[in-house]
Design an enzyme around this catalytic site. Structure first.
Site, short mmCIF file in Angstrom:
data_model
loop_
_atom_site.label_atom_id
_atom_site.label_comp_id
_atom_site.label_asym_id
_atom_site.label_seq_id
_atom_site.Cartn_x
_atom_site.Cartn_y
_atom_site.Cartn_z
N CYS A 83 -4.49 -0.90 -2.31
CA CYS A 83 -4.60 0.53 -2.53
C CYS A 83 -5.45 0.75 -3.77
CB CYS A 83 -3.20 1.13 -2.73
SG CYS A 83 -3.16 2.86 -3.24
N ASN A 84 -6.55 1.48 -3.62
CA ASN A 84 -7.43 1.75 -4.76
C ASN A 84 -6.71 2.53 -5.85
OD1 ASN A 84 -10.59 1.14 -4.14
ND2 ASN A 84 -9.48 1.55 -2.26
N TYR A 90 -0.17 8.95 -2.58
CA TYR A 90 -0.18 8.77 -4.02
C TYR A 90 -1.02 9.82 -4.73
CZ TYR A 90 2.20 4.21 -4.02
OH TYR A 90 3.13 3.21 -3.92
N GLY A 91 -2.01 10.35 -4.02
CA GLY A 91 -2.88 11.35 -4.63
C GLY A 91 -2.17 12.63 -5.04
N CYS A 93 -11.01 3.94 -0.26
CA CYS A 93 -9.60 4.07 0.10
C CYS A 93 -9.41 3.17 1.31
CB CYS A 93 -9.24 5.51 0.43
SG CYS A 93 -7.57 5.72 1.11
N THR A 94 -8.39 2.32 1.28
CA THR A 94 -8.22 1.35 2.37
C THR A 94 -7.83 2.01 3.68
OG1 THR A 94 -5.93 0.93 1.61
CG2 THR A 94 -7.67 -0.55 0.83
N HIS A 95 -7.42 3.29 3.64
CA HIS A 95 -7.14 3.99 4.89
C HIS A 95 -8.41 4.24 5.71
CE1 HIS A 95 -3.22 4.96 3.09
NE2 HIS A 95 -2.83 5.38 4.29
N ASP A 152 0.85 -1.19 0.00
CA ASP A 152 0.00 0.00 0.00
C ASP A 152 0.88 1.23 0.00
OD1 ASP A 152 -2.41 1.53 0.16
OD2 ASP A 152 -2.10 1.79 2.30
#
Length: 265
Positions: free
Chosen positions: A75-76, A43-44, A192-194, A11
């Site tokens: 991670c999307n 990453y955004g 979002c996995t967060h 991730d």
């Protein structure tokens, strides 16, 4: 396949721990390597081209170093960009993470669904195509959060994160007057996995109850199916935690629940 099997979970940061937690529950027999690409987080803040150029060779290095039997991109943002490149370049089985729009729209009673993700994930053509294919008559609101992933990381690291900051990121998901509005949002996709790291507070701060759709259990089922049945004890299975920044982690106590009680090396 080796035994115990080695599963590498990748991730951008700590969000993939929410996916790891479900996979460990499904497969306690496996050895786990969790890699947080904190040197490139979030990453955004990077372009699609930069993410692809970063992640594809990095995954190759990790495969060479750890020889995983299966690799999860938890991670999307990364999954919507690099999965085809990874499958073309490497022979390891991959499982990705994509917004759970199909099950959310299938279960919505009011036919109003929100997708809460990073700005990058919600603007991707991949996400828009999922809506086109699976909306099933639902009105889908895309909500791109600039800060929520970082707030989740900060909270897991033990820092104070205010209700006001979380609520501000959450507010656009809720379309409708109030809980009595029959056309209100009733389902929110956590894209979002967060975000499940703060799920208890998201539920508390929501203006009315909704169903929160977390893809992690479905990912865990897919991983288990690909690995096949467990055929040995889990007492030899271990866990490793790697940060690409090479910084030492000091989160052992906070991380243990995600690793099924193991202390990650």
């Amino acid at each position: 396949m080796s035994y115990p099997p080695t599963i590498l979970v990748f991730d951008s940061g700590l969000g993939g721990l929410t996916v790891l937690r479900e996979i460990v529950r499904a497969r306690p027999d496996a050895h786990y390597v969790y890699v947080a690409d904190d040197a490139f987080f979030p990453y955004g803040h990077h372009s699609e081209e930069q993410i692809i150029a970063r992640v594809v060779p990095l995954i190759g290095e990790l495969i060479a170093s750890h020889a995983p039997d299966l690799l999860v991109i938890a991670c999307n943002t990364a999954s919507t960009l690099v999965m085809s490149h990874l499958r073309e370049a490497y022979q390891v089985p991959f499982v990705g993470t994509v917004p759970a729009i199909k099950p959310a729209c299938a279960s919505s009673k009011t036919k109003r669904v929100s997708v809460l993700g990073t700005k990058g994930t919600v603007k991707r053509e991949y996400t828009k195509r999922l809506i086109k294919d699976f909306a099933q008559g639902c009105e889908v609101t895309l909500v791109g959060s600039a800060e929520l992933a970082s707030l989740c990381e900060s909270a897991l690291s033990g820092n104070d994160v205010s209700d006001e900051d979380i609520a501000a990121e959450l507010a656009p998901c809720f379309v409708g007057k109030d809980a009595s509005d029959i056309h209100r949002t009733d389902t929110v996709v956590l894209a979002c996995t967060h975000y499940p790291l703060l799920l208890d507070r998201l539920m508390l701060l929501a203006p009315w109850p909704v169903d929160w759709i977390d893809p992690a259990p479905a990912i865990a089922r897919r991983v288990s199916d690909l690995l096949g049945p467990a055929n040995g004890p889990s007492d030899q299975a271990g866990a490793e935690m790697i940060f690409t920044s090479k910084r030492p982690h000091t989160l052992s106590q906070a991380l243990m629940p995600f690793f099924g009680g193991r202390v990650p090396a």
